[in-house]
Design a protein around this motif. Structure first.
Motif, PDB file in Angstrom:
ATOM      1  N   ALA A 165      24.483   9.779  -7.685  1.00  0.00           N
ATOM      2  CA  ALA A 165      22.868  10.025  -7.887  1.00  0.00           C
ATOM      3  C   ALA A 165      22.682  11.153  -6.971  1.00  0.00           C
ATOM      4  O   ALA A 165      23.307  11.305  -5.920  1.00  0.00           O
ATOM      5  CB  ALA A 165      22.192   8.880  -7.816  1.00  0.00           C
ATOM      6  N   GLU A 203      27.980  15.084   2.390  1.00  0.00           N
ATOM      7  CA  GLU A 203      26.584  14.257   2.207  1.00  0.00           C
ATOM      8  C   GLU A 203      27.043  12.709   2.539  1.00  0.00           C
ATOM      9  O   GLU A 203      28.023  12.190   1.599  1.00  0.00           O
ATOM     10  CB  GLU A 203      26.494  14.457   0.821  1.00  0.00           C
ATOM     11  CG  GLU A 203      25.827  15.704   0.603  1.00  0.00           C
ATOM     12  CD  GLU A 203      25.264  16.310  -0.670  1.00  0.00           C
ATOM     13  OE1 GLU A 203      25.061  15.403  -1.570  1.00  0.00           O
ATOM     14  OE2 GLU A 203      24.687  17.334  -1.024  1.00  0.00           O
ATOM     15  N   GLU A 236      26.666   8.980   2.026  1.00  0.00           N
ATOM     16  CA  GLU A 236      26.015   8.461   1.086  1.00  0.00           C
ATOM     17  C   GLU A 236      26.133   6.820   1.003  1.00  0.00           C
ATOM     18  O   GLU A 236      27.594   6.617   0.957  1.00  0.00           O
ATOM     19  CB  GLU A 236      26.154   8.836  -0.521  1.00  0.00           C
ATOM     20  CG  GLU A 236      25.753  10.386  -0.285  1.00  0.00           C
ATOM     21  CD  GLU A 236      25.497  11.213  -1.496  1.00  0.00           C
ATOM     22  OE1 GLU A 236      25.485  10.348  -2.768  1.00  0.00           O
ATOM     23  OE2 GLU A 236      25.272  12.336  -1.528  1.00  0.00           O
ATOM     24  N   ASP A 245      30.046  13.042  -0.135  1.00  0.00           N
ATOM     25  CA  ASP A 245      30.078  13.666  -1.294  1.00  0.00           C
ATOM     26  C   ASP A 245      29.821  15.162  -1.035  1.00  0.00           C
ATOM     27  O   ASP A 245      28.746  15.743  -0.646  1.00  0.00           O
ATOM     28  CB  ASP A 245      28.544  13.374  -1.961  1.00  0.00           C
ATOM     29  CG  ASP A 245      28.046  14.403  -3.159  1.00  0.00           C
ATOM     30  OD1 ASP A 245      29.081  14.911  -3.848  1.00  0.00           O
ATOM     31  OD2 ASP A 245      26.849  14.369  -3.547  1.00  0.00           O
ATOM     32  N   LYS A 288      30.747  20.398  -6.523  1.00  0.00           N
ATOM     33  CA  LYS A 288      30.916  19.092  -6.042  1.00  0.00           C
ATOM     34  C   LYS A 288      32.168  18.539  -6.641  1.00  0.00           C
ATOM     35  O   LYS A 288      32.563  17.191  -6.259  1.00  0.00           O
ATOM     36  CB  LYS A 288      29.566  18.303  -6.731  1.00  0.00           C
ATOM     37  CG  LYS A 288      28.419  18.437  -5.701  1.00  0.00           C
ATOM     38  CD  LYS A 288      27.229  17.689  -6.150  1.00  0.00           C
ATOM     39  CE  LYS A 288      26.011  17.966  -5.331  1.00  0.00           C
ATOM     40  NZ  LYS A 288      26.319  17.003  -3.982  1.00  0.00           N
ATOM     41  N   GLY A 313      23.265   8.995  -3.334  1.00  0.00           N
ATOM     42  CA  GLY A 313      22.387  10.304  -2.831  1.00  0.00           C
ATOM     43  C   GLY A 313      22.574  10.373  -1.482  1.00  0.00           C
ATOM     44  O   GLY A 313      22.612   9.321  -0.607  1.00  0.00           O
TER      45      GLY A 313
HETATM   46 MG    MG Z   1      25.051  13.847  -2.864  1.00  0.00          MG
END
Ligand code: MG
Ligand code: DO4
Length: 274
Positions: free
Chosen positions: A68, A131, A133, A152, A170, A242
């Motif tokens: 997400a 990232e 998450e 991520d 990504k 996220g």
């Molecule tokens: Mg992310």
């Protein structure tokens, strides 16, 4: 209760003791509607085993990883900034407050990097970040059966140039790390849970950040509901929720950087940029 996939087999941890789970097949265990009970019933003295942290693999096999995006205010702001020349401001602002969340495919299970494995930055990117998450493990029924830590990895310059480049920013080799375990939980993870990241270069800290799940704008169940609307996951699925931590704009990862992501109650996922 934490579930590990190791070279020696499947192991469950409870109160710092480790117990063998009598199945070799990760996919069928994760598919099993009685996953929690199977893990729990393995906690007995006759199953005690030695635990070797170096033998821990990514807790995934044939499951997919989805993600997400723009679920934290910090992610929204950072993305508006990085894409301002591409007119991304309205896209990111709108998705932050829309009913439908941003969901994207991140990785097949077999491409996922496990604990202490090498994550990668793209050769054609100039601005790369991890990232950190909270990552859900969702059973085939759509029930959130556990939680793990995800990274991520993202190329901010490529995504910022045009939102349509998101798959290239990504989804590349070494862009997705997960582990070290699945925290099997019968209750939702508390919103007070902290997420932290430390990045070291040549043994010196170059970035550190923290957030809590209270900053996550969407309920994990809402993300799962959208993911399962028109897609089935017979082996279960991992869903990254996220990032709420984005380094300052002048930061980019470099080869050799050591990334340590800690989520309270789950553990620490460590990787080095290859
Ligand atoms: Mg992310
Ligand atoms: O919108 C692009 C990706 C967002 C993302 O990965 C995140 O917010 O974590």
């Amino acid at each position: 209760m934490k579930l590990y996939r190791t070279i020696q087999g499947i192991v469950v941890e409870e109160n710092a003791n480790f117990y063998r789970v009598d199945t070799q097949d990760w996919n069928s265990l994760l598919r099993d509607p009685h996953l929690y009970d199977i893990a729990h019933s393995s906690i007995r003295e006759s199953n005690l085993v030695a635990f070797h942290p170096a033998s821990v693999c990514a807790p995934i096999h044939d499951q997919q990883v989805w993600a997400a995006g723009v679920t934290y205010y910090r992610s929204r702001s950072a993305r508006i900034e990085e894409s301002k020349d591409a007119g991304g401001g309205t896209f990111y602002d709108r998705v932050y407050s829309a009913v439908r969340p941003e969901l994207f495919f991140k990785s097949t299970g077999r491409r996922v990097i496990g604990p202490n494995g090498p994550v990668r930055i793209r050769k054609d990117a100039t601005w790369s970040v991890p990232e950190p998450e909270l990552t859900l493990f969702v059973a085939p029924t759509g029930h959130i059966a556990g939680y793990t830590i995800g990274n991520d990895m993202s190329s901010r310059d490529i995504e910022g140039e045009n939102p349509l480049y998101l798959p290239q920013a990504k989804m590349y080799d070494g862009a997705c790390a997960i582990g070290p375990c699945i925290l099997l939980a019968s209750e939702p993870i508390p919103t007070t849970t902290t997420i932290g990241i430390v990045i070291e270069r040549n043994h010196a800290e170059v970035f550190a950040g923290t957030t809590t799940l209270a900053e996550l704008k969407r309920d994990p169940k809402e993300l799962v509901e959208f993911l399962f609307r028109e897609t089935a996951f017979p082996n279960g699925v991992f869903l990254m929720t996220g990032t709420g931590i984005v380094p300052e704009d002048n930061f980019t990862l470099a080869h050799g950087d050591h990334i340590r992501i800690t989520i309270e109650g789950i553990g620490t996922l460590e990787n080095t940029v290859a």
